[in-house]
Design an enzyme around this catalytic site. Structure first.
Site, PDB file in Angstrom:
ATOM      1  N   LYS A 117       3.705   1.493  -3.625  1.00 37.58           N
ATOM      2  CA  LYS A 117       3.179   0.756  -4.787  1.00 37.58           C
ATOM      3  C   LYS A 117       4.029   0.915  -6.048  1.00 37.58           C
ATOM      4  O   LYS A 117       4.041   0.031  -6.899  1.00 37.58           O
ATOM      5  CB  LYS A 117       1.740   1.191  -5.091  1.00 37.58           C
ATOM      6  CG  LYS A 117       0.720   0.710  -4.070  1.00 37.58           C
ATOM      7  CD  LYS A 117      -0.669   1.111  -4.528  1.00 37.58           C
ATOM      8  CE  LYS A 117      -1.722   0.708  -3.522  1.00 37.58           C
ATOM      9  NZ  LYS A 117      -3.078   0.938  -4.050  1.00 37.58           N
ATOM     10  N   ASP A 172      -6.160  -4.110  -8.191  1.00 36.04           N
ATOM     11  CA  ASP A 172      -7.242  -3.115  -8.078  1.00 36.04           C
ATOM     12  C   ASP A 172      -8.100  -3.094  -9.348  1.00 36.04           C
ATOM     13  O   ASP A 172      -9.316  -2.910  -9.276  1.00 36.04           O
ATOM     14  CB  ASP A 172      -6.670  -1.710  -7.843  1.00 36.04           C
ATOM     15  CG  ASP A 172      -6.219  -1.513  -6.410  1.00 36.04           C
ATOM     16  OD1 ASP A 172      -6.704  -2.251  -5.527  1.00 36.04           O
ATOM     17  OD2 ASP A 172      -5.369  -0.629  -6.166  1.00 36.04           O
ATOM     18  N   THR A 177       0.833  -1.195   0.000  1.00 37.05           N
ATOM     19  CA  THR A 177       0.000   0.000   0.000  1.00 37.05           C
ATOM     20  C   THR A 177       0.872   1.250   0.000  1.00 37.05           C
ATOM     21  O   THR A 177       2.105   1.153  -0.125  1.00 37.05           O
ATOM     22  CB  THR A 177      -1.021  -0.043   1.169  1.00 37.05           C
ATOM     23  OG1 THR A 177      -1.946   1.040   0.992  1.00 37.05           O
ATOM     24  CG2 THR A 177      -0.365   0.070   2.525  1.00 37.05           C
ATOM     25  N   TYR A 199     -14.702   3.464   0.703  1.00 36.93           N
ATOM     26  CA  TYR A 199     -15.550   2.554   1.485  1.00 36.93           C
ATOM     27  C   TYR A 199     -15.612   2.947   2.962  1.00 36.93           C
ATOM     28  O   TYR A 199     -16.295   2.303   3.754  1.00 36.93           O
ATOM     29  CB  TYR A 199     -15.094   1.094   1.330  1.00 36.93           C
ATOM     30  CG  TYR A 199     -13.632   0.883   1.603  1.00 36.93           C
ATOM     31  CD1 TYR A 199     -13.147   0.800   2.905  1.00 36.93           C
ATOM     32  CD2 TYR A 199     -12.723   0.764   0.568  1.00 36.93           C
ATOM     33  CE1 TYR A 199     -11.807   0.614   3.162  1.00 36.93           C
ATOM     34  CE2 TYR A 199     -11.368   0.585   0.810  1.00 36.93           C
ATOM     35  CZ  TYR A 199     -10.925   0.516   2.104  1.00 36.93           C
ATOM     36  OH  TYR A 199      -9.591   0.335   2.369  1.00 36.93           O
TER      37      TYR A 199
END
Ligand code: ATR
Length: 294
Positions: A77, A113, A73, A237
């Site tokens: 990345k 992703d 993360t 989210y």
């Protein structure tokens, strides 16, 4: 639901983890450990805070410690890419690796992703093939979304970003890989959205606007009406119900939240590491429980 605490970690346990800086807010440990427990797999997933100057050492350490792989993360990345022995098309074309599988001491880098995003649409019967799509944002998440949609064959795509130049770079980069796709960019303004509005079937928020703690903001301006046939999809989210999705719900159009993408991007890594089909619903419930507890 199976709890992590029921699983004893021993000398035979296979390890995977998450490297990033920071990593303490990630849902991935809960999601994967719950899934391992549900399938009775002798695996454990550990958060591994790694400072930027230690990325290479951390990767070599994972091999030395016999890890099966890891998630990656922010802010690593891009930095991990140079150490990969092989890159998936998605990783190469989006310029980011979020999942690594370690096999025979070699690093296989993926960007899951893109896959996760497309699955999150398809699982709710929203097939973007042939659609006209607006992508809000031009960061790393937008790259994964544009790659996934271009590969799947959307009708056309407009990338809108606060910094229009960044949208131009994204479109330029991916237009080379997908010469047949109809890609364009605009500044993220009421004027540009109003002009596009009636032709768009799907709007995706890939910006961080609306993400905790910025929970009262939306990338969709209040003065732009929401067309009746459109679907609004938010990659954010946390919170589960963003202002962007609330605007869509108030206008009576369909919404897709960011949990599906989170779960499906994780499922890809789970399957690489374990060789087992990921228990999607178990993973989704683990994430939802954690998010509702927030
Ligand atoms: P990620 O890798 O998660 O996509 P990022 O690369 O930092 O994160 O990209 C964040 C995106 O959110 C960018 O498109 C950014 O717009 P800029 O390129 O103009 O910075 C967008 N963004 C962040 N805050 C924003 C805000 N307040 N208004 C509009 N867009 C915003």
């Amino acid at each position: 639901m199976a709890e992590l605490t029921q699983h004893a970690i021993t000398g035979t346990t296979s390890l995977v983890g998450l490297i990033g800086w920071p990593v303490r807010h990630s849902l991935s440990p809960t999601m994967h450990n719950t899934a391992f427990a549900a399938l009775g797999l002798d695996f454990a997933y550990v958060p591994l805070p790694v400072q930027p100057e230690h990325v290479e050492q951390a990767l070599r350490g994972l091999v030395a410690l016999n890890f099966k792989g890891c998630n990656v993360t922010v802010p690593h990345k891009q930095a991990v890419m140079r150490y990969m022995d092989e890159l998936s098309d998605a990783a190469r074309l989006t310029g980011a690796v979020n999942t690594i599988h370690i096999k025979d001491g070699k690093f296989y880098g993926y960007n899951t992703d893109a896959y996760g995003f497309l699955q999150s649409l398809l699982e709710v019967n929203c097939d973007p093939k042939g659609m006209r799509v607006a992508v809000l944002g031009a960061g790393g998440a937008a790259r994964a979304v544009v790659y996934a949609l271009a590969r799947h064959g959307v009708g056309s795509m407009v990338v809108l970003n606060r910094t229009a130049q960044r949208a131009a770079f994204l479109v330029d980069d991916l237009a080379d890989a997908f010469p047949d796709s109809d890609l364009s960019f605009e500044p993220l303004t009421s004027k540009a959205l109003t002009a596009l509005n009636s032709h768009i079937g799907l709007v995706i928020n890939t910006t961080s606007v609306g993400m905790y703690p910025d929970v009262d903001s939306s990338p969709w301006p209040d003065d732009v009406p929401i067309a009746p046939h459109v679907t609004f999809c938010d990659l954010v989210y946390n919170p589960l119900e963003t202002v962007f999705l609330r605007q869509a719900a108030a206008a009576g159009v369909s919404t897709i939240d960011g949990v599906g993408m989170l779960v499906h991007q994780g499922a890809f890594g789970f399957e690489q590491w374990t060789g087992h089909e990921a228990p999607i619903e178990v993973m989704r419930q683990a994430c939802m429980a954690k998010l509702r507890g927030n």
